[in-house]
Design a protein around this motif. Structure first.
Motif, PDB file in Angstrom:
ATOM      1  N   LYS A   1       0.847  -1.188   0.000  1.00 28.90           N
ATOM      2  CA  LYS A   1       0.000   0.000   0.000  1.00 28.90           C
ATOM      3  C   LYS A   1       0.888   1.245   0.000  1.00 28.90           C
ATOM      4  CE  LYS A   1      -3.799  -2.286   2.374  1.00 28.90           C
ATOM      5  NZ  LYS A   1      -4.652  -2.297   3.574  1.00 28.90           N
ATOM      6  N   VAL A   2       1.422   1.512  -1.174  1.00 28.71           N
ATOM      7  CA  VAL A   2       2.354   2.618  -1.362  1.00 28.71           C
ATOM      8  C   VAL A   2       1.832   3.533  -2.472  1.00 28.71           C
ATOM      9  CG1 VAL A   2       4.333   1.274  -0.541  1.00 28.71           C
ATOM     10  CG2 VAL A   2       3.735   1.244  -2.968  1.00 28.71           C
ATOM     11  N   PRO A   3       2.379   4.724  -2.610  1.00 33.50           N
ATOM     12  CA  PRO A   3       1.894   5.633  -3.644  1.00 33.50           C
ATOM     13  C   PRO A   3       1.870   5.023  -5.053  1.00 33.50           C
ATOM     14  CG  PRO A   3       3.281   6.835  -2.122  1.00 33.50           C
ATOM     15  CD  PRO A   3       3.369   5.375  -1.731  1.00 33.50           C
ATOM     16  N   ALA A   4       2.813   4.157  -5.365  1.00 37.58           N
ATOM     17  CA  ALA A   4       2.875   3.562  -6.702  1.00 37.58           C
ATOM     18  C   ALA A   4       1.686   2.640  -6.997  1.00 37.58           C
ATOM     19  CB  ALA A   4       4.183   2.791  -6.874  1.00 37.58           C
ATOM     20  N   THR A   5       1.064   2.092  -5.958  1.00 41.61           N
ATOM     21  CA  THR A   5      -0.068   1.186  -6.178  1.00 41.61           C
ATOM     22  C   THR A   5      -1.409   1.862  -5.902  1.00 41.61           C
ATOM     23  OG1 THR A   5       0.010   0.303  -3.916  1.00 41.61           O
ATOM     24  CG2 THR A   5       1.314  -0.862  -5.608  1.00 41.61           C
ATOM     25  N   LYS A   6      -1.367   3.110  -5.439  1.00 40.57           N
ATOM     26  CA  LYS A   6      -2.603   3.826  -5.120  1.00 40.57           C
ATOM     27  C   LYS A   6      -3.308   4.243  -6.400  1.00 40.57           C
ATOM     28  CE  LYS A   6      -4.467   7.152  -1.991  1.00 40.57           C
ATOM     29  NZ  LYS A   6      -4.716   8.532  -2.179  1.00 40.57           N
ATOM     30  N   VAL A   7      -4.629   4.094  -6.404  1.00 41.14           N
ATOM     31  CA  VAL A   7      -5.442   4.484  -7.555  1.00 41.14           C
ATOM     32  C   VAL A   7      -5.950   5.902  -7.314  1.00 41.14           C
ATOM     33  CG1 VAL A   7      -7.488   3.959  -8.937  1.00 41.14           C
ATOM     34  CG2 VAL A   7      -6.122   2.088  -7.965  1.00 41.14           C
TER      35      VAL A   7
END
Length: 136
Positions: free
Chosen positions: A41-47
């Motif tokens: 749950k990091v910025p790269a996987t945030k929608v």
């Protein structure tokens, strides 16, 4: 072109006459989904574009698309489970051919979600399509 898992959801929805029952079923689908690891749950996987916190991490194997997803809202977690049923196991190059709005309309989701939830659902679909395109 829906998967068997999505067809199962569509059949269940046919038996549930009341939208409240369908809403509860979507929440139950979300509860049944395994939680996403906190480390993912990091910025790269945030929608982006979702009112709730939503994360989607692709997991592609043998040319087939899959993903891990999670949200801080139970109904959105359920929507992620519905999208997982729609896309998991599909060959990566076929992801873009799935008419997600038409498939989701079969469930009546388009008629019963708030505009914020509908926008978030569209953002999740777009993210999945982009992840598959990048992998393909």
């Amino acid at each position: 072109m829906a998967t068997e898992a999505f067809e199962d959801i569509a059949e269940t929805f046919e038996f549930l006459d009341d939208w409240e029952d369908r809403y509860r079923h979507v929440i139950e689908l979300g509860k049944a989904m395994p939680p996403m690891e906190e480390a993912l749950k990091v910025p790269a996987t945030k929608v982006e574009g979702c009112a709730s916190q939503v994360w989607i991490m692709p997991a592609i194997s043998d040319g087939r698309f899959d993903f891990h997803g999670d949200s801080d809202a139970m109904i959105v977690r359920g929507l992620i489970a519905v999208l997982h049923a729609l896309y998991a196991g599909v060959p990566v190059q076929q992801i873009g051919r799935i008419d997600a709005p038409a498939e989701l309309a079969r469930l009546g989701l388009d008629e019963h979600l708030s505009s914020q939830r509908s926008n978030g659902l569209r953002a999740m679909v777009e993210r999945i399509r982009l992840l598959a395109a990048d992998a393909g």
